[in-house]
Design an enzyme around this catalytic site. Structure first.
Site, PDB file in Angstrom:
ATOM      1  N   HIS A 116      -6.409  -7.151  -0.475  1.00 51.62           N
ATOM      2  CA  HIS A 116      -6.524  -5.707  -0.730  1.00 51.62           C
ATOM      3  C   HIS A 116      -5.768  -5.332  -2.002  1.00 51.62           C
ATOM      4  CE1 HIS A 116      -6.805  -6.237   3.736  1.00 51.62           C
ATOM      5  NE2 HIS A 116      -7.856  -5.431   3.559  1.00 51.62           N
ATOM      6  N   HIS A 153       0.817  -1.230   0.000  1.00 46.47           N
ATOM      7  CA  HIS A 153       0.000   0.000   0.000  1.00 46.47           C
ATOM      8  C   HIS A 153       0.848   1.276   0.000  1.00 46.47           C
ATOM      9  CE1 HIS A 153      -3.631  -2.272   0.427  1.00 46.47           C
ATOM     10  NE2 HIS A 153      -3.349  -2.707   1.627  1.00 46.47           N
TER      11      HIS A 153
HETATM   12 ZN   LIG Z   1      -4.144  -7.132   2.685  1.00 50.65          ZN
END
Ligand SMILES: [Zn+2]
Length: 311
Positions: free
Chosen positions: A169, A130
């Site tokens: 994610h 991320h």
């Molecule tokens: Zn994740």
């Protein structure tokens, strides 16, 4: 030839507070399970080095690197934790862990390219996918996998590398850094909608994103991977494959609502290994991303490592 297993005790010193899912016990759970199953003896354990600071601007802006270093060194010196976003906090111990995690990914890349390991897994914290060029977010500070991929390209001279991301994610940070870099093909599958709520529209033609709805099961995920990732990877012919190995799409993981189980992770790893064997001399560097149910995480990492190490 062996599977190198990079980790470091410093990666367990990063602690974002009681009850935070991205906790030091994650690495302990993996280690315990590898010992209990005997898989440990099949792995070549290596200490993750601190990252070479000059490498960081291969994936991050110089301004961000300087700012992050200042902030994390300040936390280290004062002992006072600092929140970087609502999910991401730095405490004493974070800075060494951050440097070891990125250092592991790059050292693993060198080991595989130098032929001292056939492939490698980095059992590291904090995760990285991320972290964007300019921002720490979602438990991530430096983008370990993007740093490794850029090291292979910019420092080691490879011409084409693939990044595979199967965390629940979306790997928004990796996409932010690598979108538009035609030397990279990134294939990702992730639950959508779910944090960070991006990825439905890819940022570049080299991004093959597969957003999938909650409650999708393993069989459907396999069909999507077979139909989408495999032809793209086969056509791209990567010289090396980097894996953002998040295990939070597991049925037992509370951070997502997908239905993968251990046998799905085994199947996905086999498909990645098949492409690597065909086009990339077997070269794979896999880095731990998410995975928060400790039992499911440990068992899933073990099947991933069984396939990588051929045991
Ligand atoms: Zn994740």
């Amino acid at each position: 030839m062996t599977t190198a297993y990079y980790s470091h005790p410093d990666c367990r010193r990063h602690d974002m507070g009681d009850g935070h899912p991205e906790c030091p016990q994650r690495l302990a759970a993996i280690d315990d399970h590898l010992l209990a199953t005997g898989l440990d003896v099949a792995l070549d354990r290596r200490d993750a080095p601190l990252v070479d600071f000059d490498e960081l601007t291969n994936a991050h802006s110089a301004g961000y690197v300087a700012q992050l270093k200042d902030l994390l060194e300040g936390v280290e010196a004062s002992g006072r934790p600092r929140a970087l976003d609502p999910d991401t906090a730095a405490g004493p111990g974070t800075w060494p862990a951050v440097q070891r995690a990125a250092g592991a990914a790059i050292a693993a890349t060198d080991a595989v390219l130098d032929g001292t390991a056939e492939n490698a897994f980095c059992a590291i914290r904090p995760p990285g996918h991320h972290a964007t060029r300019d921002t720490a977010m979602g438990f991530c500070f430096l983008n370990n996998i993007a740093l490794a991929a850029r090291h292979a390209l910019d420092v080691r001279g490879l011409k084409r590398v693939a990044v595979v991301d199967f965390d629940v994610h979306h790997g928004n940070g990796t996409e932010d850094i690598l979108a538009g870099d035609e030397r990279v093909l990134m294939v990702g599958i992730f639950q959508h909608p779910l944090y960070p709520y991006s990825g439905a529209v890819p940022k570049g033609t080299n991004m093959h994103n597969l957003p999938i709805p909650p409650y999708t099961r393993g069989g459907e995920v396999r069909e999507l991977i077979e139909a989408n990732w495999m032809p793209a990877l086969e056509a791209f012919k990567p010289e090396m494959i980097f894996v953002s190995a998040g295990f939070d799409a597991h049925r037992d993981d509370d951070l997502g609502q997908l239905g993968l189980v251990e046998s799905d992770y085994e199947w996905i790893t086999r498909r990645i290994k098949m492409v690597a064997d065909r086009h990339a001399q077997g070269r794979i560097v896999s880095c731990l991303e998410g995975g928060y149910n400790l039992g499911a995480l440990a068992r899933s990492v073990a099947v991933h490592l069984r396939v990588l190490s051929g045991t």
